[in-house]
Design a protein around this motif. Structure first.
Motif, PDB file in Angstrom:
ATOM      1  N   ARG A 102       0.823  -1.203   0.000  1.00 32.93           N
ATOM      2  CA  ARG A 102       0.000   0.000   0.000  1.00 32.93           C
ATOM      3  C   ARG A 102       0.860   1.257   0.000  1.00 32.93           C
ATOM      4  NH1 ARG A 102      -4.861  -0.328   4.216  1.00 32.93           N
ATOM      5  NH2 ARG A 102      -5.387   1.533   2.997  1.00 32.93           N
ATOM      6  N   ARG A 103       2.183   1.033   0.009  1.00 40.45           N
ATOM      7  CA  ARG A 103       3.093   2.183   0.029  1.00 40.45           C
ATOM      8  C   ARG A 103       3.528   2.527  -1.403  1.00 40.45           C
ATOM      9  NH1 ARG A 103       7.749   1.721   1.861  1.00 40.45           N
ATOM     10  NH2 ARG A 103       7.917  -0.566   1.912  1.00 40.45           N
ATOM     11  N   VAL A 104       3.876   3.807  -1.590  1.00 43.99           N
ATOM     12  CA  VAL A 104       4.385   4.286  -2.876  1.00 43.99           C
ATOM     13  C   VAL A 104       5.669   5.056  -2.627  1.00 43.99           C
ATOM     14  CG1 VAL A 104       3.924   5.714  -4.906  1.00 43.99           C
ATOM     15  CG2 VAL A 104       2.055   4.465  -3.840  1.00 43.99           C
ATOM     16  N   GLU A 105       6.716   4.722  -3.341  1.00 36.29           N
ATOM     17  CA  GLU A 105       8.006   5.400  -3.191  1.00 36.29           C
ATOM     18  C   GLU A 105       8.524   5.814  -4.554  1.00 36.29           C
ATOM     19  OE1 GLU A 105      10.729   2.916  -1.170  1.00 36.29           O
ATOM     20  OE2 GLU A 105       9.618   2.916   0.732  1.00 36.29           O
ATOM     21  N   LEU A 106       9.323   6.878  -4.572  1.00 37.34           N
ATOM     22  CA  LEU A 106       9.952   7.319  -5.811  1.00 37.34           C
ATOM     23  C   LEU A 106      11.055   6.345  -6.207  1.00 37.34           C
ATOM     24  CD1 LEU A 106      10.355  11.164  -5.183  1.00 37.34           C
ATOM     25  CD2 LEU A 106       8.862  10.111  -6.867  1.00 37.34           C
ATOM     26  N   THR A 107      11.104   6.038  -7.506  1.00 40.78           N
ATOM     27  CA  THR A 107      12.245   5.266  -8.015  1.00 40.78           C
ATOM     28  C   THR A 107      13.416   6.214  -8.189  1.00 40.78           C
ATOM     29  OG1 THR A 107      11.666   5.696 -10.323  1.00 40.78           O
ATOM     30  CG2 THR A 107      10.633   3.780  -9.275  1.00 40.78           C
ATOM     31  N   SER A 108      14.567   5.700  -8.575  1.00 37.42           N
ATOM     32  CA  SER A 108      15.724   6.568  -8.823  1.00 37.42           C
ATOM     33  C   SER A 108      15.420   7.558  -9.941  1.00 37.42           C
ATOM     34  CB  SER A 108      16.947   5.728  -9.177  1.00 37.42           C
ATOM     35  OG  SER A 108      16.688   4.917 -10.308  1.00 37.42           O
ATOM     36  N   TRP A 109      14.620   7.055 -10.981  1.00 35.31           N
ATOM     37  CA  TRP A 109      14.225   7.981 -12.040  1.00 35.31           C
ATOM     38  C   TRP A 109      13.266   9.051 -11.489  1.00 35.31           C
ATOM     39  CZ3 TRP A 109      17.409   7.506 -15.720  1.00 35.31           C
ATOM     40  CH2 TRP A 109      17.858   6.272 -16.187  1.00 35.31           C
ATOM     41  N   GLY A 110      12.410   8.643 -10.591  1.00 37.15           N
ATOM     42  CA  GLY A 110      11.455   9.582  -9.995  1.00 37.15           C
ATOM     43  C   GLY A 110      12.154  10.638  -9.163  1.00 37.15           C
ATOM     44  N   VAL A 111      13.198  10.224  -8.407  1.00 29.96           N
ATOM     45  CA  VAL A 111      13.962  11.180  -7.589  1.00 29.96           C
ATOM     46  C   VAL A 111      14.641  12.210  -8.487  1.00 29.96           C
ATOM     47  CG1 VAL A 111      15.935  11.449  -6.054  1.00 29.96           C
ATOM     48  CG2 VAL A 111      14.308   9.575  -5.691  1.00 29.96           C
ATOM     49  N   LEU A 112      15.270  11.726  -9.587  1.00 23.87           N
ATOM     50  CA  LEU A 112      15.960  12.626 -10.511  1.00 23.87           C
ATOM     51  C   LEU A 112      14.974  13.600 -11.165  1.00 23.87           C
ATOM     52  CD1 LEU A 112      18.521  13.452 -12.048  1.00 23.87           C
ATOM     53  CD2 LEU A 112      17.995  11.653 -13.714  1.00 23.87           C
ATOM     54  N   PHE A 113      13.826  13.069 -11.624  1.00 23.59           N
ATOM     55  CA  PHE A 113      12.839  13.905 -12.306  1.00 23.59           C
ATOM     56  C   PHE A 113      12.251  14.944 -11.356  1.00 23.59           C
ATOM     57  CE2 PHE A 113       8.502  14.374 -14.310  1.00 23.59           C
ATOM     58  CZ  PHE A 113       8.948  15.005 -15.461  1.00 23.59           C
ATOM     59  N   HIS A 114      11.943  14.509 -10.122  1.00 29.28           N
ATOM     60  CA  HIS A 114      11.381  15.435  -9.137  1.00 29.28           C
ATOM     61  C   HIS A 114      12.341  16.569  -8.816  1.00 29.28           C
ATOM     62  CE1 HIS A 114      10.654  16.867  -4.988  1.00 29.28           C
ATOM     63  NE2 HIS A 114       9.377  16.822  -5.372  1.00 29.28           N
ATOM     64  N   LYS A 115      13.632  16.244  -8.721  1.00 30.34           N
ATOM     65  CA  LYS A 115      14.641  17.253  -8.398  1.00 30.34           C
ATOM     66  C   LYS A 115      14.664  18.360  -9.446  1.00 30.34           C
ATOM     67  CE  LYS A 115      19.605  17.809  -7.572  1.00 30.34           C
ATOM     68  NZ  LYS A 115      20.920  17.110  -7.521  1.00 30.34           N
ATOM     69  N   GLU A 116      14.530  17.981 -10.723  1.00 28.74           N
ATOM     70  CA  GLU A 116      14.613  18.971 -11.800  1.00 28.74           C
ATOM     71  C   GLU A 116      13.323  19.780 -11.952  1.00 28.74           C
ATOM     72  OE1 GLU A 116      17.387  19.786 -13.382  1.00 28.74           O
ATOM     73  OE2 GLU A 116      18.325  18.331 -12.016  1.00 28.74           O
TER      74      GLU A 116
ATOM     75  N   ALA B 262      11.163  20.387  -9.740  1.00 22.85           N
ATOM     76  CA  ALA B 262      10.944  21.234  -8.568  1.00 22.85           C
ATOM     77  C   ALA B 262      11.504  22.632  -8.802  1.00 22.85           C
ATOM     78  CB  ALA B 262      11.578  20.600  -7.331  1.00 22.85           C
ATOM     79  N   LYS B 263      12.585  22.717  -9.592  1.00 17.52           N
ATOM     80  CA  LYS B 263      13.167  24.023  -9.913  1.00 17.52           C
ATOM     81  C   LYS B 263      12.165  24.877 -10.699  1.00 17.52           C
ATOM     82  CE  LYS B 263      17.840  22.045 -10.256  1.00 17.52           C
ATOM     83  NZ  LYS B 263      18.986  21.785 -11.171  1.00 17.52           N
ATOM     84  N   GLY B 264      11.506  24.234 -11.658  1.00 12.77           N
ATOM     85  CA  GLY B 264      10.527  24.958 -12.464  1.00 12.77           C
ATOM     86  C   GLY B 264       9.336  25.426 -11.653  1.00 12.77           C
ATOM     87  N   PHE B 265       8.825  24.546 -10.792  1.00 15.22           N
ATOM     88  CA  PHE B 265       7.691  24.939  -9.952  1.00 15.22           C
ATOM     89  C   PHE B 265       8.087  26.033  -8.965  1.00 15.22           C
ATOM     90  CE2 PHE B 265       5.895  20.782 -11.256  1.00 15.22           C
ATOM     91  CZ  PHE B 265       4.641  21.239 -11.655  1.00 15.22           C
ATOM     92  N   GLY B 266       9.331  25.980  -8.500  1.00 13.44           N
ATOM     93  CA  GLY B 266       9.820  27.019  -7.608  1.00 13.44           C
ATOM     94  C   GLY B 266       9.847  28.374  -8.302  1.00 13.44           C
ATOM     95  N   GLN B 267      10.262  28.376  -9.584  1.00 15.10           N
ATOM     96  CA  GLN B 267      10.295  29.624 -10.348  1.00 15.10           C
ATOM     97  C   GLN B 267       8.888  30.150 -10.597  1.00 15.10           C
ATOM     98  OE1 GLN B 267      13.009  31.467 -11.185  1.00 15.10           O
ATOM     99  NE2 GLN B 267      11.452  32.977 -11.805  1.00 15.10           N
TER     100      GLN B 267
END
Length: 284
Positions: free
Chosen positions: A36-50, A52-57
């Motif tokens: 029932r848990r959901v976690e980011l994959t390594s691809w998800g971590v990388l994509f989220h990091k990038e 997030a910069k756009g949403f921050g702007q």
């Protein structure tokens, strides 16, 4: 997933569906479902990091826009005489109603360019309003002979025609405006003849002619809207209330974005409301 759905105002299944579409579009797995848990994959971590910069702007841009809307206040441009003798006086009524609203008033006779951020509202006269995209008529003013009571201290008036024996102050507007009523037209209205020798002084601004009349230099055909305070205080009197109407109306123009500023819609509504009152006061 439930928290995301709540923030977006949709169901958790709708969020899951959008994530799946994103994964299909990117060709990678972004979320790993373990029970029932959901976690980011390594691809998800990388994509989220990038991203997030756009949403921050984006959030920063919204914040900058909101601060600009709040800090600049409302900028009103108006004809010089209108600032000096009408809206510049009326704006204190607005300040009482909305003490937290910032308003900057600029007196200029050239029409400003709406949309460049330098002006939100414009009060102008006649056909020149056609250069603006958004505008509405305010009121059509009337003129009446007025003078300082000192001018009448030693000379009694027995009829309206006697006004024409006093020094007459004239207002001559720029050529792109329709010519306002002159003393010769007022004389014709009262069945008299205007002595041109007594009317050799001309002013380009109505406010300047009114000030000259207050100082006792003669009679002026003054706009009713511009001498309300002087009549109330007694610095000007109108011995005979015989009025002529101006050939054109005053108008309010505005930049569409001005209505999105704090108090923008309220300011727009307020100017129109005081103009309606002025139309009633100015008419005979």
């Amino acid at each position: 997933m439930s928290a995301a759905a709540k923030e977006l105002g949709v169901t958790p299944s709708a969020v899951s569906q959008q994530v799946r579409k994103l994964e299909e579009s990117l060709g990678v797995t972004l979320l790993e479902r373990i029970g029932r848990r959901v976690e980011l994959t390594s691809w998800g971590v990388l994509f989220h990091k990038e991203i997030a910069k756009g949403f921050g702007q984006l959030l920063h841009s919204v914040d900058v826009l909101e601060r600009a809307r709040s800090q600049t206040g409302i900028v009103l441009s108006a004809l010089s005489s209108v600032v000096n003798k009408w809206i510049g006086r009326k704006v204190f009524e607005w300040q009482v109603i909305y003490p937290d609203a910032n308003v900057k008033i600029i007196g200029r006779d050239e029409e400003p360019k709406m949309g460049d951020g330098s002006c939100d509202f414009r009060i102008t006269y006649g056909k020149r309003v056609d250069v603006h995209a958004h505008f509405t008529a305010l009121y059509t003013d009337w003129i009446v002979p007025a003078c300082s009571p000192r001018l009448l201290a030693k000379r009694a008036l027995n009829s309206p025609a006697d006004i024409l024996t006093f020094p007459l102050l004239n207002i001559e507007w720029e050529q792109h405006y329709l010519r306002p009523p002159q003393w010769s037209e007022w004389a014709q209205l009262v069945g008299a003849v205007c002595n041109e020798k007594l009317s050799g002084l001309f002013f380009a601004l109505s406010s300047s002619a009114i000030d000259a009349a207050v100082n006792g230099h003669g009679f002026v055909l003054a706009q009713v809207s511009m001498i309300e305070d002087e009549l109330n205080s007694g610095t000007l009197v109108a011995p005979y209330d015989i009025r002529l109407q101006l050939p054109e109306s005053y108008y309010l123009a505005w930049d569409r974005a001005a209505l999105e500023k704090p108090y923008g819609k309220e300011f727009h509504k307020w100017i129109i409301s005081i103009a309606r009152k002025q139309a009633i006061i100015s008419a005979p």
